[in-house]
Every structure is written in structure tokens, then in C-alpha cells.
Design an enzyme around this catalytic site. Structure first.
Site, mmCIF file in Angstrom:
data_model
loop_
_atom_site.group_PDB
_atom_site.id
_atom_site.type_symbol
_atom_site.label_atom_id
_atom_site.label_comp_id
_atom_site.label_asym_id
_atom_site.label_seq_id
_atom_site.Cartn_x
_atom_site.Cartn_y
_atom_site.Cartn_z
ATOM 1 N N GLU A 195 -5.468 -8.189 -18.808
ATOM 2 C CA GLU A 195 -6.576 -7.389 -18.311
ATOM 3 C C GLU A 195 -6.052 -6.071 -17.746
ATOM 4 O O GLU A 195 -4.856 -5.907 -17.513
ATOM 5 C CB GLU A 195 -7.307 -8.140 -17.185
ATOM 6 N N ASP A 240 -11.495 -5.602 -8.856
ATOM 7 C CA ASP A 240 -10.655 -4.497 -9.369
ATOM 8 C C ASP A 240 -11.047 -3.089 -8.904
ATOM 9 O O ASP A 240 -12.232 -2.747 -8.907
ATOM 10 C CB ASP A 240 -10.729 -4.427 -10.899
#
Ligand code: FRU
Length: 611
Positions: free
Chosen positions: A324, A154
Site C-alpha cells: 500500500e 494514512d
């Protein structure tokens, strides 16, 4: 009796082995094997790095780094057993003048110390003042951000300050698979050229460093000064809690708040994303309540004390495995003076083509609660930000200039991210995109993800320039830049009013290809990468992804960016997007366009090689 004798002899041998250091280790590296799974490595001399040999197929070994006898940190490394795939650097510079000992617990199955001694790692550990990060990878993108080496997932903590775009990322500095989660850091002045910066955040006693966000504390609410960079991330230990950090040097290094964690919950919650709400004069925080498939909304006057205000998501949209990496922001609606709120919700698995994907909700936010808009049938629709397989964990920059809402994603998918055919590094980011909202023919508001304006500067030579071409059954074929490994940007307007399907094929001479089909009646563009090159490293990789085209009259515009291992297709300047990885054995060399049934036309076809 004989058995006892043999055992005694073996024990004596073991003892002797344990006491005598391995002779073949490099200078300044003294190796003591203490048992089948335990080895001490003593380091001497003033070198900057200890280069640790890695074998990717191994399990992780645990290395406790002891400095003057005290535990400084623990890292997990797949130390080489019978071959060295690559090296990773353990920085010794901070320990200069101190005794450094690595207490290593290996996980390899062993029956004798002698067997453990033969591992390739012991004699290949090397002290060095340099670590070579010269690219060794055929598939390393040329104009997408990648880590110099090691694993990345990420994007994290992005903020813009003083003309610099800061991009942090989930990073393993000790290998090219997910582990040792830390924040890597890169900066850019133009969103294209990235400068690697020192590691920003490392695991501590509360756990490893998972995803999070940064914001500029313009009004000094936290007490670290006006415009201090303040970050919030998830400490991932036995539980997931949220930790505060701040920076005195514009995000280069961070201090950890001594009363961390600032938010604790009884169930998995992660990836805090915060922003200053100028209406309510408070901080807003969106936190993914991962397994509960909801986003929690907290408020705070100072980023340290947070109050839970509401939750959004139970039973809404695609639920998938985990929710998420949230984000929440206001966006203008194209062609109007209006604005709406958008809540980004990355989820995995459960994406439209399997694995990871980014969904979003359009609605209103009053400083405490997010309420999603309903469609004509009174339902909250599920909307996807990108219709490829390789677009995840996308979030936006804080404090971007000119009210821009600029986002970047992780260009991979948890289904196969660790298996893609690279080793020195794993994973790139998507191209940056600037967001707005547009109203489609169905009356719904959708995200428009336009390539960030900076990307136009990538253009080098215009190698194909066709004002208009009729497209029929026979392929019209155009060359991609040959001297440039096919790395290019392709633009065109497509008029398909008299045809039903148009095929766009990007291929190389060996027949590896990406086939994109515009289906006019279905209002879709598909992307078939089943024969795009190397696809067999995961059964989930070969795939056809399909995007709505949002057009009503058989006319679309396409802007396609090809890099060494990716194709990003932007339709109608971002009204629809498909991001997909590809691994051709040789670069693609041609673009061919044909229509199976009826005539079509393309206009303003331009192919630019990319610098
Ligand atoms: C998303 C994610 C986050 C987490 C991070 C760990 O890809 O699972 O939820 O913070 O990766 O690396």
C-alpha cells in the site's frame, strides 16, 4: 384462533407506534419508527449541526441523508443503543432552507418496534449551532498532529504551497473507528502547529475516498490553470478505481473531474502517488497493486490519460499481506554529489515486529521502470524505514521548499489502531522527518530520517544539562520535566567502547517503564514497551522492537522525543529510528542510565521540556 387474535393486536399496536412520533426526542427532531430496523428522523429549524450519539461497541447503522426527498449522502454511524460514548456532528448548514430527513437502517437485533424505540440515540439526538472539540483525552499528543475528533489513518495528498504545508488524512468524521473514508485536512506554516481545515473530500457515487496524492500542476497540463492543485485518490466502491480532483482555492475545496475514474484495473489497486518528471516531461504515477505485491508505474501528459509502463515488486523484498501507499523520489547521498531513487512500499501485515511497517528500495528510475540495487550477494535487500511498531503509510510532501524530501507517517499499526485507549479521536501522525541517503559500513545505502529542522523550535526550558557522566552499574538518574507531564526532548552522545550493554530506562513512580538497551556487540538498540503502561487492549501491543544502530565504534547519538502517548528515538540524527506508542497511567518522570558490564560514558546530555 387465539393466536390470530394476538397477532392482529400486535400488528395494530405496531401500526399505531409507527405513526406516532417519539415524544422524547429533542426540539426540531421528529422520530418515526417504521419497523424494527427502520426509523425516519425529520429535522426542522436552522441549526448548524445535528449531533449524533455514538456507542462504540455497536455495529454501524446506515443513515441515508435525504434533502428535499433526494439522497444527498449515506453515512454509517454506530448509533447509541444503551449508552452514549460521544457525539459526532452531521453538518446541516449546506441544507439550510431545505427539508432534511434521515432514513436510518439500524443493524441491532430487534424483535419489536417498541424495543427499537428505547434506543438511547433517539432521545439524545440534538440540534446545535456548535460542536465542542475541546480535548477530553489524557493521551492526546501535545505536539503531534491529531484530528480534532474522529478516526484518522494514512496521511494523504500532502503538498507545500505559498509557505503552507498541507496535510490531508484518511478520516472518519462520524466516529473514532475506521469508516466513511474521507479526506480530513490540516495546514501548518511550521510543521508543528496545525490548523484544522474543513473536510476536503467526501464519498461519492464511485465510493469512499481512500488514500492518494496531490501535486502542483506548474505547467497547466491538466487545464485547470498554472500551479493548480491536482489530486488523485482511490475511489473505493465495489472496485477500487482512481479519481482526479482539482482545487481552485489552494486545496481548501476540490472539484471532481466529471470523467472519473481515470484508471480502472481488474484487481485491487490503490493509493496513487504522482509527481512531475522534469527529465521526461511527463507525469509519473506509482500505484499499489495491493494483493499482487507490486507497484505499478504509469505515465501521463495531463494526469487524465495514464499509460501503464511497468511493475516492480513480484517476489522482491518483504511481501507481507498487502502493498500500500507507495512513493518514489530522488535523494542525495550524504557527503557526495550523487543521488539515487528510493521507492517506498508500505506493507501490512508483514512488518518486522508484526502488522504494519514501511519498507523501501534504493535504485534507479528511468521514467518508466524502477530497478532496485542489489547487495554484495546479488540480492535485493529488504530495508525498513523505522524499527518501531507505529510507523505506517509514510509518504512525502510534493513541492517542498529547498529540495527537501519531508515525510510524515501514521503513528499506529493496523493490529490495534482501533483499540488504543482514546475515544474522542484515534491516531496521531509521527513527527515530520527529512530524508537523505547514507552509506553504511556494509557498503549499502540506507535512508536517513532526520527530525525535520522545524522541531528544534519546540524546545522550552533546558532542565538537564550534563557535559559528561561516567556510567557504571549504578543507575545515573535524571528528572524529566514534572510540570509538563514528562513531555520532552532528550539528546545525548553515548560512548560505549568499554561496555557491552547500556540500559536507558524512562519510568514513572509506579514502575511503568520503557527500557531501551544498546547492545554494542550486536550493534542494536532495543525498545521494550511491555511494561510501559496500559498494554492489555491488544495482545499485539506489548512488544520489544529492535533496530540496527549502524555504528562501528561503540558510539551513537540519541535524540528522543516523548509526547503524551509516544516515544520516537532518532539515532545518529536519523540513521536509525524507532517510533512506538505508549500509554503510561501517569507521565514518565525519570531517565535512568546504567551499564551492566564495564564502564561507559554519556556526553552532552540535554533534556528540554517542550512547549
Ligand atoms: C493503508 C490503507 C490504504 C487505503 C487506506 C484506507 O493504511 O489501507 O491502502 O487507501 O488505508 O483507509
Amino acid at each position: 384462533m387465539n393466536l390470530i387474535k394476538t397477532c392482529l393486536a400486535a400488528i395494530t399496536m405496531l401500526g399505531a407506534t409507527a405513526l406516532s412520533p417519539s415524544l422524547s426526542a429533542a426540539d426540531g427532531v421528529k422520530v418515526d419508527h417504521l419497523g424494527v430496523n427502520n426509523t425516519l428522523v425529520r429535522i426542522s429549524g436552522g441549526s448548524r449541526y445535528l449531533l449524533l450519539p455514538v456507542q462504540e461497541s455497536n455495529e454501524d447503522d446506515r443513515i441515508d441523508v435525504l434533502v428535499d426527498g433526494r439522497l444527498d449522502k449515506t453515512i454509517y454511524v454506530k448509533l447509541a443503543k444503551n449508552k452514549v460514548d460521544y457525539f459526532v456532528p452531521l453538518e446541516l448548514a449546506p441544507y439550510k432552507g431545505h427539508e432534511v430527513v434521515l432514513n436510518i437502517l439500524t443493524t441491532q437485533g430487534r424483535s419489536t418496534v417498541r424495543e427499537a424505540k428505547d434506543d438511547a440515540c433517539w432521545k439524545n439526538m440534538t440540534l446545535s449551532d456548535t460542536f465542542d472539540t475541546t480535548n477530553r483525552e489524557k493521551y492526546r499528543p501535545v505536539y503531534h498532529h491529531t484530528p480534532l475528533y474522529g478516526w484518522m489513518n494514512d496521511p494523504n495528498g500532502m503538498f507545500y504551497k505559498d509557505g503552507v504545508w498541507h496535510l490531508y488524512f484518511q478520516h472518519n468524521p462520524y466516529g473514532s473507528k475506521w469508516q466513511n473514508m474521507s479526506w480530513g485536512h490540516s495546514t501548518s506554516k511550521d510543521l508543528i502547529n496545525w490548523t484544522p481545515e474543513p473536510l476536503a473530500l467526501e464519498p461519492n457515487g464511485l465510493g469512499t475516498v481512500f488514500s492518494g496524492s496531490c501535486a502542483l500542476d506548474t505547467n497547466n497540463t491538466a487545464g485547470y490553470g498554472n500551479d493548480a492543485v491536482v489530486g488523485l485518490y482511490t475511489s473505493a466502491g465495489a472496485s477500487q478505481t482512481q479519481s482526479l480532483v482539482w482545487s481552485k482555492d489552494n486545496g481548501r475545496t476540490f472539484e471532481y473531474y466529471d470523467a472519473n475514474p481515470v484508471i480502472t484495473l481488474e484487481s485491487e489497486a490503490r493509493d496513487p502517488n504522482m509527481f512531475w518528471d522534469d527529465n521526461a516531461k511527463q507525469w509519473e504515477l506509482i500505484l499499489a497493486h495491493a494483493l499482487d505485491h507490486e507497484m505499478l508505474i504509469f505515465t501521463s501528459p495531463n494526469m487524465k490519460e495514464w499509460t501503464l509502463q511497468s511493475a516492480f515488486g513480484k517476489g522482491i523484498g518483504a511481501q507481507g499481506g498487502v502493498w500500500e501507499c507507495p512513493d518514489l523520489f530522488r535523494l542525495p547521498i550524504d557527503g557526495t554529489d550523487e543521488e539515487k531513487w528510493v521507492l517506498i512500499c508500505n506493507l501490512n501485515p508483514g512488518g518486522p515486529f508484526g502488522g504494519s511497517a514501511t519498507q523501501y528500495f534504493v535504485g534507479d528510475f528511468d521514467g518508466k521502470t524502477f530497478k532496485a540495487d542489489t547487495d554484495k550477494e546479488g540480492k535485493i535487500p529488504t530495508k525498513w524505514m523505522d524499527f518501531g511498531k507505529d510507523h505506517y503509510a509514510t509518504v512525502s510532501w510534493s513541492d517542498a521548499p529547498d529540495k527537501r524530501r519531508t515525510v510524515i507517517g501514521w503513528m499506529s499499526n493496523w493490529q490495534y489502531a482501533a483499540e488504543v485507549p482514546t475515544m474522542q479521536f484515534r491516531s496521531a501522525n509521527t513527527l515530520p522527518r527529512d530524508l537523505s541517503l547514507f552509506k553504511a559500513a556494509d557498503g549499502e545505502l540506507y535512508l536517513c530520517s532526520a527530525p525535520s529542522p522545524e522541531l528544534s523550535a519546540l524546545r522550552d526550558k533546558l532542565i538537564v544539562n550534563v557535559r559528561r557522566a561516567n556510567i557504571g552499574k549504578k543507575n545515573a538518574t535524571y528528572s524529566l520535566p514534572a510540570t509538563n507531564d514528562g513531555i520532552c526532548e532528550i539528546l545525548m552522545d553515548v560512548d560505549a567502547r568499554k561496555a557491552q550493554k547500556i540500559n536507558f530506562t524512562i519510568a514513572n513512580k509506579a514502575g511503568e517503564k520503557v527500557l531501551m538497551t544498546y547492545d554494542i556487540a550486536a550493534h542494536t538498540l532495543s525498545f521494550d514497551r511491555r511494561e510501559s503502561g496500559i498494554v492489555d487492549f491488544s495482545q499485539d501491543f506489548p512488544a520489544v522492537t529492535v533496530s540496527p544502530t549502524f555504528e562501528v565504534n561503540g558510539k551513537i547519538s540519541l535524540r528522543i522525543f516523548i509526547d503524551k502517548s509516544s516515544v520516537e528515538v532518532f539515532g545518529n540524527n536519523g540513521q536509525f529510528v524507532m517510533t512506538n506508542l505508549v500509554f503510561p497511567e501517569n507521565p514518565y518522570t525519570t531517565l535512568s542510565i546504567s551499564s551492566a558490564d564495564g564502564k561507559a560514558a554519556i556526553e552532552n546530555l540535554k533534556i528540554y521540556s517542550i512547549k
